[in-house]
Design an enzyme around this catalytic site. Structure first.
Site, PDB file in Angstrom:
ATOM      1  N   ASP A 256       0.728  -1.254  -0.011  1.00 11.76           N
ATOM      2  CA  ASP A 256      -0.065   0.092  -0.142  1.00 11.76           C
ATOM      3  C   ASP A 256       0.759   1.353  -0.108  1.00 11.76           C
ATOM      4  O   ASP A 256       0.324   2.355   0.473  1.00 11.76           O
ATOM      5  CB  ASP A 256      -0.951  -0.139   1.185  1.00 11.76           C
ATOM      6  CG  ASP A 256      -2.144  -1.207   1.122  1.00 11.76           C
ATOM      7  OD1 ASP A 256      -2.317  -1.504   0.018  1.00 11.76           O
ATOM      8  OD2 ASP A 256      -2.150  -1.837   2.149  1.00 11.76           O
ATOM      9  N   PHE A 274      11.043  19.264  -3.900  1.00 11.45           N
ATOM     10  CA  PHE A 274       9.489  19.410  -3.287  1.00 11.45           C
ATOM     11  C   PHE A 274       9.130  20.138  -2.409  1.00 11.45           C
ATOM     12  O   PHE A 274       7.950  20.437  -2.112  1.00 11.45           O
ATOM     13  CB  PHE A 274       9.185  17.865  -3.130  1.00 11.45           C
ATOM     14  CG  PHE A 274       9.143  17.029  -4.217  1.00 11.45           C
ATOM     15  CD1 PHE A 274       8.737  17.458  -5.704  1.00 11.45           C
ATOM     16  CD2 PHE A 274       9.379  15.601  -4.085  1.00 11.45           C
ATOM     17  CE1 PHE A 274       8.836  16.651  -6.614  1.00 11.45           C
ATOM     18  CE2 PHE A 274       9.475  14.581  -5.199  1.00 11.45           C
ATOM     19  CZ  PHE A 274       9.165  15.137  -6.411  1.00 11.45           C
ATOM     20  N   GLU A 278       3.616  22.554  -3.754  1.00  8.13           N
ATOM     21  CA  GLU A 278       2.942  22.743  -2.671  1.00  8.13           C
ATOM     22  C   GLU A 278       1.351  22.542  -3.081  1.00  8.13           C
ATOM     23  O   GLU A 278       1.338  22.434  -4.351  1.00  8.13           O
ATOM     24  CB  GLU A 278       3.018  23.978  -1.738  1.00  8.13           C
ATOM     25  CG  GLU A 278       4.548  23.912  -1.007  1.00  8.13           C
ATOM     26  CD  GLU A 278       4.931  22.695  -0.243  1.00  8.13           C
ATOM     27  OE1 GLU A 278       3.705  22.652   0.620  1.00  8.13           O
ATOM     28  OE2 GLU A 278       5.849  22.225   0.041  1.00  8.13           O
ATOM     29  N   CYS A 525      11.806  23.029   5.392  1.00 10.10           N
ATOM     30  CA  CYS A 525      12.873  22.220   4.504  1.00 10.10           C
ATOM     31  C   CYS A 525      13.417  20.985   5.168  1.00 10.10           C
ATOM     32  O   CYS A 525      13.936  19.962   4.476  1.00 10.10           O
ATOM     33  CB  CYS A 525      14.006  23.103   4.136  1.00 10.10           C
ATOM     34  SG  CYS A 525      13.585  24.776   3.702  1.00 10.10           S
TER      35      CYS A 525
END
Lengths: 549, 284
Positions: A256, A274, A278, A525
């Site tokens: 999963d 990344f 957002e 971060c």
């Protein structure tokens, strides 16, 4: 790190469900008389089989996320001996497979199969999807001996889209970088201790030594979810930045939990991190509701996140991405200047914390210029800003010019864009004091220097809602005569934030100076989160995916 | 003492006096600095005396060799240091306390000049120099040996961290590399000094990068002739310069928004210029 068995993912055994609910096990029926409106699949990108690979790659047709589809025996009535029954995927279909008795009968390379049916027996098929957000059609066709179509029916096949969780969703688990060498000031132990105190067992501390001193845990992975009525798969986007933390997302692959990389490794830029990806809370834009919010990411002209990632995110459709200008920032990530926060008193239930250099300068100007700033005083770029006093900052005309330009040329237009593309209004914004500086040695392009936060970026924050309590972790700005995270109430920047933030939030100002702030990042971060996904997109976001692309 | 005795005495003593200085000068200019340094046997007292030498390269080398003699462990640490970390945008970062320890400055500069590190590592070393009070003097001495324009430009950026950056900024304004001249023009806002005349000259520099920086700074500094100089750049061949001229003009003259040449830029072929006009003329 938790072992795969301990990973905090919701277990949802589709196979088990199938055994318990025999009716569901049989699967929906596809006949010439009737077909379900749509067959929704979970992408078989997790590793239920426990062989270290995504089931799609290795399943052999027995993965738990392969959906059953039945062609009932009565569908074969009227088919003459010389006639054929064809099951087909349109040319160009990618990422969908159909299985029959353990054999792959349809895929990207085999788009047509003459059905091996037996009179009087139902035909049981398995349908499998590779990725989230795939839209395809499965066609059942009765052809005459001369190849003419006698009857035909088409079934829409969709794999559930990836949904990235926004900051208002409840947190299930948190990863925080733990940096400590035992001898130097280069550590984030105050940040670690605050997280540990607040989160207890719901946090995993990530060891820097095991990850080649790559501390940017927000940037290496983004965790979203794929949800259908059958269950949930947590879907980890593994950035192509491929720093020392690269093994972390890969280690999460398991039952999963899918881990996929979008984009081409080796072609990465800072925009592929990344912290630059957002999601807003639910928004309505020009009458169109986005109940799962919209993705926002930063770019610079023709540069931005890898086009492969952007295409994938666009194909998910329910969080239609928007692109924001981050070209003026040395790092270039959207989390450097804004974050969303829950606020039950707000018209939309949330606010946007946006960096405000005007407020930052006002606060600095209001202070005694002789006020010592021990954290800012160190001259070297690894440790400080070479600004021993408030006066040494506010008297610098170049610094003031830079901040004026940041507001005029970047943040004001950005605010206007957010209003237009996320349907926000002025009252949705909260000003967070933050002043920027040009970063020594950060040449973005010919003669252009990128900026970053000089006062620790308190907008680069983490919101964690758990059991009705909302904790917010943000950087201690140290705009006061202190070299340790004490006496925070005397800090005018902290006071300004406390005054403006929704009052129900539990604010934790942590010392992230040496590891993150001086490395051009902040609290967000050094953190990553798994959040409980919203469910029910097939109902409340159907209008966003109603048209097949 | 007759003159022959004097000449004889000089002939004997001169090599003894000159040799160590020549040796340090030879180390400074050696193509294999490290090997030459290790072979040197110049005494600490001589090195101290050479800190006042007329040659900048001799002073730099003597200072580094002296620091090496006085802090051998620290020197070994700095020689071996690797930037294990990176900033969020991926540039190398040391975050090593040894680099800011007393005595470390000359060793950091020595590695920057002679360590053979890649440019990004040298920039990280440079960023650590301002931990030391005398860094500005050292960088001024090292200026001719900072061979990459990025190193000189970053040195100028760091002047915002000192109160006596004037001499270095002046050198920057006259540098051969456009990147350095552009940075000097930009940093003129942060370093006290009579920079306006130099900026008025820089708005016609051959390099668009320099013209853009000079126009930007003039927009903030103002002064006699600034508005005219900026206005002339509204028709610059470079879109980058035209963009900066739009912002600078509106700062210098509230009526600039009605200048025909500025209004014409609403139809500029460059989208960046059109966008700048739109943003700057937008009501607050």
């Amino acid at each position: 790190m938790p072992s795969p068995a301990e990973k905090p993912m919701i277990p949802m055994r589709r196979g088990t469900m199938c055994l318990l609910l025999l009716a569901a096990c049989a699967g929906p029926e596809l006949s010439f008389e009737d077909a379900p409106e749509r067959l929704i699949l979970l992408p078989d990108a997790d590793d239920d089989l426990g062989n270290g690979k995504a089931d799609w790659r290795k399943s052999g047709g027995d993965g738990e996320d392969i959906a059953s589809l039945v062609v009932p025996a009565e569908s074969f009535r009227g088919i003459g001996r010389s006639e054929t029954l064809i099951l087909a995927l349109p040319e160009g279909t990618r990422g969908i497979r159909v299985w029959h008795e353990g054999e792959e009968v349809l895929s990207g390379s085999e788009t047509s199969w003459e059905v091996a049916w037996t009179r009087g027996e139902d035909l049981e098929l398995g349908v499998q999807a590779r990725d989230p957000g795939i839209e395809a059609a499965l066609v059942l066709r009765h052809e005459s001996a001369s190849g003419e179509v006698v009857r035909e029916i088409s079934l829409r096949v969709s794999s559930a889209p990836l949904v990235l969780a926004h900051h208002l969703r409840p947190a299930e688990h948190v990863w925080v970088m733990d940096v400590e060498d035992g001898v130097s000031a280069y550590n984030n132990q105050h940040m670690v201790s605050v997280y540990a105190e607040v989160l207890g067992d719901d946090v995993t501390f990530v060891d820097q030594f095991q990850h080649q001193f790559d501390v940017w845990v927000q940037d290496e992975l983004q965790i979203g979810s794929v949800v259908s009525e059958q269950g949930r798969i947590d879907y980890v986007l593994d950035s192509i930045r491929d720093g020392g933390l690269d093994p972390l997302p890969k280690s999460l692959l398991g039952p999963d939990v899918a881990v996929e990389t979008w984009g081409t490794q080796g072609e990465q830029s800072t925009y592929d991190s990344f912290g630059n990806l957002e999601v807003s809370p639910p928004v309505t834009v020009d009458g169109v509701e986005y109940p799962y919010g919209r993705i926002y990411l930063g770019n610079r002209d023709r540069f931005g996140p890898h086009s492969g990632l952007i295409s994938f995110l666009q194909e998910q459709r329910i969080q239609a991405p928007i692109e924001l200008d981050t070209s003026w920032l040395c790092v270039g990530h959207v989390d450097e200047y804004m974050s969303f926060l829950p606020d039950p008193t707000a018209p939309k239930g949330y606010r946007v914390a946006l960096a405000d250099p005007v407020l930052g300068l006002e606060l600095l100007d209001s202070m005694d210029p002789a006020t010592a700033l021990p954290r800012y005083a160190r001259g070297n770029t690894d440790e400080g800003h070479g600004r021993p006093t408030v006066g040494s900052i506010v008297s610098d005309a170049g610094f003031r010019a830079t901040n004026g330009e940041v507001v005029e040329l970047h943040l004001d237009p950005l605010r206007a864009q957010l209003k237009a593309e996320l349907g926000l209004t002025d009252e949705d914004f909260i000003s967070v004091p933050l002043v920027f500086e040009e970063v020594p040695g950060c040449f973005i392009e010919s003669g252009v220097v990128g900026v970053a936060a000089m006062t620790p970026g308190m907008v680069n924050l983490v919101v964690l809602e758990r059991d009705g309590v909302t904790d917010v972790f943000l950087a201690d700005p140290f705009v006061r005569d202190e070299d340790t995270p004490v006496n925070q109430d005397a800090d005018p920047f902290i006071a300004a934030v406390r005054e403006r933030m929704p009052q129900h939030l539990q604010l934790h100002f942590v010392d992230n100076w040496f590891v993150y702030h001086m490395g051009l990042g902040e609290v967000h971060c050094g953190t990553n989160e798994l959040r409980t996904p919203q469910s029910g997109w097939w109902q409340d976001a159907a209008h966003l995916i109603s048209e097949t692309p | 003492m007759n003159r022959w005795t004097l000449w004889l005495g000089l002939a004997v003593s001169l090599p003894a006096l000159a040799a160590p200085r020549d040796e340090v000068a030879s180390v400074a200019s050696s193509s294999d600095y490290v090997v030459a340094r290790e072979a040197s046997s110049v005494s600490i007292d001589t090195l101290r005396s050479l800190l006042q030498d007329g040659s900048a390269s001799v002073r730099l080398t003597a200072r580094a060799m002296l620091a090496r003699s006085e802090h051998p462990e620290l020197a070994a640490q700095i020689d071996a240091a690797q930037p294990r970390l990176s900033t969020r945008d991926g540039r190398p970062r040391f975050a090593l306390e040894a680099l800011s320890r007393p005595g470390a400055g000359p060793l950091v500069l020595e590695r920057l000049l002679h360590g053979g590190d890649p440019l990004q590592v040298r920039l990280a070393l440079l960023g650590n120099l301002p931990a030391h009070e005398a860094w500005g003097t050292w960088v001024a001495e090292a200026w001719p040996f900072l061979d990459e324009p990025e190193l000189r430009a970053t040195s100028l950026q760091l002047l915002a961290r000192t109160s006596d950056g004037g001499p270095l900024l002046e050198r920057g304004l006259g540098d051969t590399a456009p990147l350095v001249r552009a940075m000097a023009a930009r940093m003129s806002l942060s370093v006290t000094g009579p920079w306006q005349p130099a900026l008025l000259g820089a708005v016609t520099d051959d390099s668009a990068m320099v013209r853009a920086s000079a126009v930007r700074s003039l927009g903030f500094l103002g002064g006699e002739g600034a508005a005219d100089a900026v206005r002339a750049r509204l028709s610059d061949a470079s879109a980058e310069v035209r963009q900066e001229a739009v912002s600078a003009a509106l700062r210098l003259d509230p009526d600039a928004g009605s200048w025909p040449e500025l209004l014409d830029l609403r139809a500029d072929p460059d989208p960046g210029v059109r966008s700048r006009v739109r943003v700057q003329l937008a009501p607050p």
